[in-house]
Enzyme design. Sequence first.
Site, PDB file in Angstrom:
ATOM      1  N   HIS A  87     -22.946 -33.345  39.552  1.00  0.00           N
ATOM      2  CA  HIS A  87     -24.044 -33.940  40.316  1.00  0.00           C
ATOM      3  C   HIS A  87     -24.980 -34.778  39.438  1.00  0.00           C
ATOM      4  O   HIS A  87     -25.924 -35.382  39.949  1.00  0.00           O
ATOM      5  CB  HIS A  87     -24.853 -32.846  41.018  1.00  0.00           C
ATOM      6  CG  HIS A  87     -24.157 -32.259  42.220  1.00  0.00           C
ATOM      7  ND1 HIS A  87     -22.814 -31.983  42.259  1.00  0.00           N
ATOM      8  CD2 HIS A  87     -24.635 -31.890  43.452  1.00  0.00           C
ATOM      9  CE1 HIS A  87     -22.492 -31.470  43.428  1.00  0.00           C
ATOM     10  NE2 HIS A  87     -23.570 -31.414  44.178  1.00  0.00           N
ATOM     11  N   ASN A 199     -30.693 -27.885  43.942  1.00  0.00           N
ATOM     12  CA  ASN A 199     -31.149 -28.120  45.307  1.00  0.00           C
ATOM     13  C   ASN A 199     -32.642 -27.885  45.440  1.00  0.00           C
ATOM     14  O   ASN A 199     -33.218 -27.074  44.737  1.00  0.00           O
ATOM     15  CB  ASN A 199     -30.401 -27.206  46.278  1.00  0.00           C
ATOM     16  CG  ASN A 199     -29.024 -27.746  46.585  1.00  0.00           C
ATOM     17  OD1 ASN A 199     -28.834 -28.465  47.546  1.00  0.00           O
ATOM     18  ND2 ASN A 199     -28.061 -27.420  45.730  1.00  0.00           N
ATOM     19  N   TYR A 282     -64.916 -58.442  59.218  1.00  0.00           N
ATOM     20  CA  TYR A 282     -64.323 -57.116  59.430  1.00  0.00           C
ATOM     21  C   TYR A 282     -64.110 -56.340  58.129  1.00  0.00           C
ATOM     22  O   TYR A 282     -64.239 -55.110  58.095  1.00  0.00           O
ATOM     23  CB  TYR A 282     -62.970 -57.246  60.134  1.00  0.00           C
ATOM     24  CG  TYR A 282     -63.027 -57.600  61.600  1.00  0.00           C
ATOM     25  CD1 TYR A 282     -64.236 -57.861  62.242  1.00  0.00           C
ATOM     26  CD2 TYR A 282     -61.854 -57.656  62.346  1.00  0.00           C
ATOM     27  CE1 TYR A 282     -64.268 -58.194  63.589  1.00  0.00           C
ATOM     28  CE2 TYR A 282     -61.876 -57.986  63.694  1.00  0.00           C
ATOM     29  CZ  TYR A 282     -63.091 -58.254  64.309  1.00  0.00           C
ATOM     30  OH  TYR A 282     -63.112 -58.571  65.642  1.00  0.00           O
ATOM     31  N   PHE A 334     -33.790 -27.323  52.566  1.00  0.00           N
ATOM     32  CA  PHE A 334     -33.687 -28.318  51.494  1.00  0.00           C
ATOM     33  C   PHE A 334     -34.010 -29.730  51.969  1.00  0.00           C
ATOM     34  O   PHE A 334     -34.200 -30.635  51.158  1.00  0.00           O
ATOM     35  CB  PHE A 334     -32.258 -28.324  50.944  1.00  0.00           C
ATOM     36  CG  PHE A 334     -31.227 -28.442  52.041  1.00  0.00           C
ATOM     37  CD1 PHE A 334     -30.950 -29.659  52.627  1.00  0.00           C
ATOM     38  CD2 PHE A 334     -30.569 -27.319  52.509  1.00  0.00           C
ATOM     39  CE1 PHE A 334     -30.033 -29.779  53.658  1.00  0.00           C
ATOM     40  CE2 PHE A 334     -29.638 -27.420  53.539  1.00  0.00           C
ATOM     41  CZ  PHE A 334     -29.374 -28.650  54.114  1.00  0.00           C
TER      42      PHE A 334
END
Length: 518
Positions: A87, A199, A282, A334
């Site tokens: 990963h 995770n 404004y 998660f």
Amino acid sequence: MNTFYLDGENLTIDDVVKVAGAPPGELQVVLAGLAREKIARGRRCVEDAIASGRVHYGINTGFGAFKDKLISPAQLKDLQRNIVVSHSVGVGPALSEEVTRAAILIRANTLSKGHSGVRPELVEALLALLNRGIYPVLPSQGSLGASGDLAPLAHLALVLIGEGEAVYQGERLSGGDALRRAGLAPVTLEAKEGLALTNGTAVSCAIGCLTTWQSENLSHVADIAGCLSLEALHGTPDAFDAALHALRPHPRQIECAAYLRQLIGDSTFLRGHDPHNVQDAYTLRCMPQVHGAIRDAILYAHWMLEIELNSVTDNPVLVFDESGGYRLLSGGNFHGEPIAIAMDYLKLALTELGNIAERRLTRLTDEASNQGTLPAFLTEEGGLNSGFMLVQYTAACLASENKVLVHPASADTIPTSANTEDHVSNSCTAARQAWQIMENVENILAMELFAAAQAIDYRRKVLGPEARLGKGTAPVYALIRARVPFLDRDAVMYGHIESVRRLIREREVTRCAEEGLR
């Protein structure tokens, strides 16, 4: 050395900022005793689940689309190592050391709640990175905020197992070398631990916390800058009257109007009733309505993040130690959607803060807009001198860039993992964009303060030396003048802008105003 106890229950944004900004050796983060007990109980649940021989996702199965692939007991450690290395596919510039420290702290706090099934030793290994000043190199891109921040968290976990890269004492090293130099040993991951480390929403949350904390400061700086511009433009305070805002009782609008009244209290730079000039543009008149709505968005982000900080966000198996046994539940905590939507909302609010500030800056520099109250581009001998012409250009550039970045990241999704993970939040992208917008707005406000101080000096030439700024704006003007001079001719300006920006980032502008109001 100060000690900060982590218990999984009471972490705040202020805590995150404090720990993230602390140099190594200044603050020791330790695991509270009760948290250690909770973690140990959760770990026993995982060990009991393994001993039972039953199938449990992420413990003895593959991940994502491989959820139905059973893993033998002999391969469980390999499974956890493999999720970390496979990963670690992040790209892009590394996240800052501050964000990295925040992410480590947040992940450790989540694991400290005892529902992730890791060993106490693993949480202590995370805290050792903080306490020894080891900063894993976390690429900023790659997270979809779906199964949490998978890619960046995997890069964080790589260093724990002695791989990847880390910065230690200012040097970029391999993860193994960084651990050795700091006197630490790599961790061997046990069942469930690789999944628990990779995770969760820690990276999205870390960036979100630091951005929100800075944004809270910017909302007050915008009030101060707006008031200084109001005084420079000979504006009226009538639009901030409490009776008017009581008729539209949005709490933050009312708070903002009250703060503006305090800032300009006792000012002689403002105009009284003028039948030929009864109201302002404004960007001046509607500051309570616009700034107040922006405060609401920031407050929402703060509220959401402090829930997230003390939540369990594992994917997807959470463990529950119950009387008579244990339960393992597979869910979706998660998913980063709460952070993604909050960060997109914050992006929009900050973009508006930059938009209104850039328009006030334009009014300061445009002689036609301010009806000759100030010289064109805040300079004498216009033509020979360009004055603040290009300051407004740069502010416009940043405001336009924000309008590109503000596109909601949470509105997009691409299915992943063979359509198993078929909806993603892009929370990390939203948080990174919010940080970029926040930095752009910080610079826009620095330019407004820089220009407003120049304009005040021109107004003082007309009003005389006895003219008095407001209780809150006077000390801020003096603070700016202590760093940045009045420019009577063209000069190199970027250093002056940076000086004012640093005053904003270091909270000197807001502190100075508050001191004036005491």
